[in-house]
Structure formats: structure tokens, C-alpha cells
Design an enzyme around this catalytic site. Sequence first.
Site, PDB file in Angstrom:
ATOM      1  N   GLU A  81       0.913  -1.033   0.061  1.00  0.00           N
ATOM      2  CA  GLU A  81       0.057   0.057   0.037  1.00  0.00           C
ATOM      3  C   GLU A  81       0.827   1.252   0.039  1.00  0.00           C
ATOM      4  O   GLU A  81       1.739   1.368   1.185  1.00  0.00           O
ATOM      5  CB  GLU A  81      -0.973  -0.054   1.279  1.00  0.00           C
ATOM      6  CG  GLU A  81      -1.656   1.162   1.408  1.00  0.00           C
ATOM      7  CD  GLU A  81      -2.859   1.043   2.470  1.00  0.00           C
ATOM      8  OE1 GLU A  81      -3.236   0.064   2.817  1.00  0.00           O
ATOM      9  OE2 GLU A  81      -3.416   1.938   2.750  1.00  0.00           O
ATOM     10  N   LYS A 259      -6.784  -0.547  11.650  1.00  0.00           N
ATOM     11  CA  LYS A 259      -6.398  -0.695  10.513  1.00  0.00           C
ATOM     12  C   LYS A 259      -5.054  -0.098  10.273  1.00  0.00           C
ATOM     13  O   LYS A 259      -3.988  -0.543   9.668  1.00  0.00           O
ATOM     14  CB  LYS A 259      -7.393  -1.182   9.446  1.00  0.00           C
ATOM     15  CG  LYS A 259      -7.070  -1.371   8.272  1.00  0.00           C
ATOM     16  CD  LYS A 259      -6.404  -0.823   7.219  1.00  0.00           C
ATOM     17  CE  LYS A 259      -6.019  -1.270   5.954  1.00  0.00           C
ATOM     18  NZ  LYS A 259      -5.189  -0.523   4.912  1.00  0.00           N
ATOM     19  N   ASP A 275       4.932 -13.714  12.576  1.00  0.00           N
ATOM     20  CA  ASP A 275       3.591 -14.293  12.380  1.00  0.00           C
ATOM     21  C   ASP A 275       2.536 -13.096  12.454  1.00  0.00           C
ATOM     22  O   ASP A 275       2.290 -12.759  13.550  1.00  0.00           O
ATOM     23  CB  ASP A 275       3.415 -15.390  13.345  1.00  0.00           C
ATOM     24  CG  ASP A 275       1.946 -15.985  13.099  1.00  0.00           C
ATOM     25  OD1 ASP A 275       0.940 -15.425  12.610  1.00  0.00           O
ATOM     26  OD2 ASP A 275       1.953 -17.120  13.582  1.00  0.00           O
ATOM     27  N   HIS A 373      -2.112  10.563  -1.173  1.00  0.00           N
ATOM     28  CA  HIS A 373      -2.271   9.429  -2.145  1.00  0.00           C
ATOM     29  C   HIS A 373      -2.331   9.785  -3.749  1.00  0.00           C
ATOM     30  O   HIS A 373      -1.691   9.048  -4.412  1.00  0.00           O
ATOM     31  CB  HIS A 373      -3.523   8.498  -1.898  1.00  0.00           C
ATOM     32  CG  HIS A 373      -3.470   7.705  -0.597  1.00  0.00           C
ATOM     33  ND1 HIS A 373      -3.287   6.402  -0.715  1.00  0.00           N
ATOM     34  CD2 HIS A 373      -4.051   8.092   0.504  1.00  0.00           C
ATOM     35  CE1 HIS A 373      -3.463   5.958   0.570  1.00  0.00           C
ATOM     36  NE2 HIS A 373      -4.036   6.889   1.270  1.00  0.00           N
TER      37      HIS A 373
HETATM   38  C1  MEV Z   1      -5.768   3.216   5.124  1.00  0.00           C
HETATM   39  O1  MEV Z   1      -5.054   2.216   4.775  1.00  0.00           O
HETATM   40  C2  MEV Z   1      -5.755   3.444   6.586  1.00  0.00           C
HETATM   41  C3  MEV Z   1      -6.466   4.808   7.323  1.00  0.00           C
HETATM   42  O2  MEV Z   1      -8.089   4.491   6.892  1.00  0.00           O
HETATM   43  C4  MEV Z   1      -6.631   4.792   8.700  1.00  0.00           C
HETATM   44  C5  MEV Z   1      -7.401   5.495   9.461  1.00  0.00           C
HETATM   45  O3  MEV Z   1      -8.388   5.885   8.768  1.00  0.00           O
HETATM   46  O4  MEV Z   1      -7.225   6.091  10.584  1.00  0.00           O
HETATM   47  C6  MEV Z   1      -6.291   5.919   6.488  1.00  0.00           C
END
Ligand code: MEV
Length: 420
Positions: A81, A259, A275, A373
Amino acid sequence: MKSLNTKQFYKLSLQERLARIKEAKDLSEGELSALKESGLSLDQANKMIENVIGTLEIPIGVALNFLINNREYTIPMAIEEASVVAASCKMAKVALIKGGFHTNHTTPTMIGQIQITNVADPFAAKMRILQERKKLLQLANEQDPILVKLGGGAKDIEVRVIDTASGPMVVCHLLVDCKDAMGANAVNTMAEALAPEIEKISKGKVYLRIISNLATKRLARAYAIFDADALGGEEVVDGMVLAYQFADADPYRAATHNKGIMNGISAVALALGQDTRAIEAGAHAYASLRGHYRSLTIWEKNVQGDLVGSIELPMAVGLVGGAVNVHPTVKTNLKILGIKSANELGSVIAAVGLAQNAGALRALASEGIQKGHMSLHARNIAVMAGATADMVDTVVEKLVATGKVRVDVAEQIIKELASM
Ligand code: MEV
């Protein structure tokens, strides 16, 4: 070893970057080629899992500017990513202003679970098991004399009685100090060895004997102060605190927030042959421990108005066994990172998770996530539209300026440039 934390590392060509990392980290030609080419041979892969038909390549980037406990680290991250490595570097640089990251950790203790069913007197059985603690620990430690010699091994026993669909169930926890191993093999072997004795003591029937990935006795922690001005001012700091409070209160947001943290954590873990599933399972379960699914980080504004972030999560990592000792690219990455223990690796991983979260929250609380991005996305679009190497930078610049990063727009820009 020389520092790689130059301002312009990202502007170097790939070949220049490789030359710099070779020099700074004293890599041999062999170690370097494990980065440049597919490090893992098909033959090696064939010995790792079943039904092998190939290997999969993922980009490795290095996160720079990380000062952790007053030591500078170059941190390999394996991830597909865009923007993740850049966000880490950027936030590590902001943290550097106030002294970088500080970390601490518990002992590297993993939990082995032994499930005991059909127990007539669960609470009395709990007492009987605890009564035999010494004998059980000795039996467990006989399974791994090397770990014991290193100062690790089974250290304690805890017993819980839980409510299940078939009534109360007794669960015995064996606490094993795994030292520099992730520990699944040692813990599972010990748990299996204890089962017959536990059955005798409890007068019940043992079914599962397996490590728990909710490694609450093996925690890594990191914290850092992020300079308010470098983040963009007080409003950005306030926005980041509100973003954290949103995640901490709402599982829908917490899932995305965490995430983002795992973008950093899993990328370092993968690059270092860990792992990743064990770490991810532990992290998400830990985030749910206080009643509902919450943020893995905490963000506060201190009296100076700077942002203070902290993170605490289970960290089942190891430096012996698994891919760490087999995968040539992982071995090179370990040399680049230059850590000495599993605890140190866990601390570095926690610091990256915190930096990653800071990067996401800063972007979300200010210009939004898409801007960062856009230029990489625009580069891909420019190449797809047929931009040659000499014009790609100009096409990207013009594409971003239009605000319409689309192949048809890129094609039009290329046509105009070609006719000039
Ligand atoms: C994208 O991979 C991760 C984000 O969505 C994390 C977040 O929203 O805090 C940018």
C-alpha cells in the site's frame, strides 16, 4: 553504522538507495541480492509449506527518522500500500523534535490454554490444580530444557472458570517466558504434556491444549510527543484528539483506526518474518478487552499544547524459529534493523504503529487522506496513459493540478507535451 536519515533518501534512485543501505548497514553482496532479487528460492519455499507453486514479491521500503529510546533505527517495512512508509517517516520526524519514541515492555510471557470439561466441582478443581502448581511447572519445564537454561520456561499457572453453552468450564493457563522465541511450539508442547496430569487432578476431560494469541502477559508499549507546530498547529492537534475519541467510542471507526495502526505493525512484522496473523489477532482481541472494541492508541494534548500518543498491545514476536532463520530477505532486513532481542523488536514495532496512527489522524484531521495518495496514484495513471520516463514528472504535476487524476486527462496532457 552510518545514518541513513538523510532528508533526501526518497529522492535517490533505487540503485543509489541500495548502494547507500549497503554501505550504511555493511551488507554483503549476498545480503544485498536478497533485497534486489527474489530472496527465497523455490526450493526453500518448498520446504516451508505444502503444495508450493511459487513465491510472492511485496515491496520493501525503509522507515527513517526513528529515534527510539535514544537509538536511531532504519526500519524495513514490507507492504503493497502506497503512503504507509512515507507517513511513518514523516511522523517519526515530527516525534524527533521532542526526543523521539520511548518504549517499554513486559516479560515475553505467552499463555498456553488447557481446556478442561466435564468437571463436577469446577471451583474445587481450580484449587486442586493451583495446589499442584510446582509439580505442573516442573513437568512443563522438562519439555524444554534449552529455554529453561536461557532463563525462560514455564513460570506460573492461573486457573479460570468460565461460563459456556455447556455450563462452567475450567481453563488452565500456563504462563511461559519464551525469551527470544515467539513461543508457539514451546507453549503447545508444554500444554500437551500437562494434559494427562491435569485430567487426573481435575477429574475432568481435557480437550484443547493451545497457545492464546491474546498475549496479555507479553505487551509492548511506546509513547512519543508530537510537536504541535510541526503537526500544523493547535487546531490539527485538537482534531487528532477528537479523531481518537471518535475511534475509542465507535467500533465502526475503531476498526479503520486500528487498521491504520496495523498498516505499520504488520508491515514491519512481515519484513522481519513474523507471524503477522498472531500479532493481528492479539491486537484486535486486546482492543476489545474493556467491554467493546476500542482504539489501540491513546492521544492527549499536554500542557504545552503538543500531542502525546501512546500505544500498548500484545506483541508475540520472535527471533528464533520460523521464517526468521530461513528467509534470506528477512535475514537482510534483520541486519538492517539491527535489533538484539524479541523485546526490542516488539518495541520498534509498537513505535511504528504509533507513528502510523499519527500519520493517518493528522491527514484525516487536516487535508484529508486523498491528497497524500494522489501523486502516487497520478504517477500510476500517467504511466498507464503512456507517459515516457522523461515526461512522467511533468504529467504527474499537471494531473494533480487539474484535480482530475484520470487516464483520459493524462492522455490529453501527454498529447499537449508531445506537440510542444
Ligand atoms: C488506510 O489504509 C488507513 C486509514 O484508513 C487509517 C485511518 O482511517 O485511521 C487511513
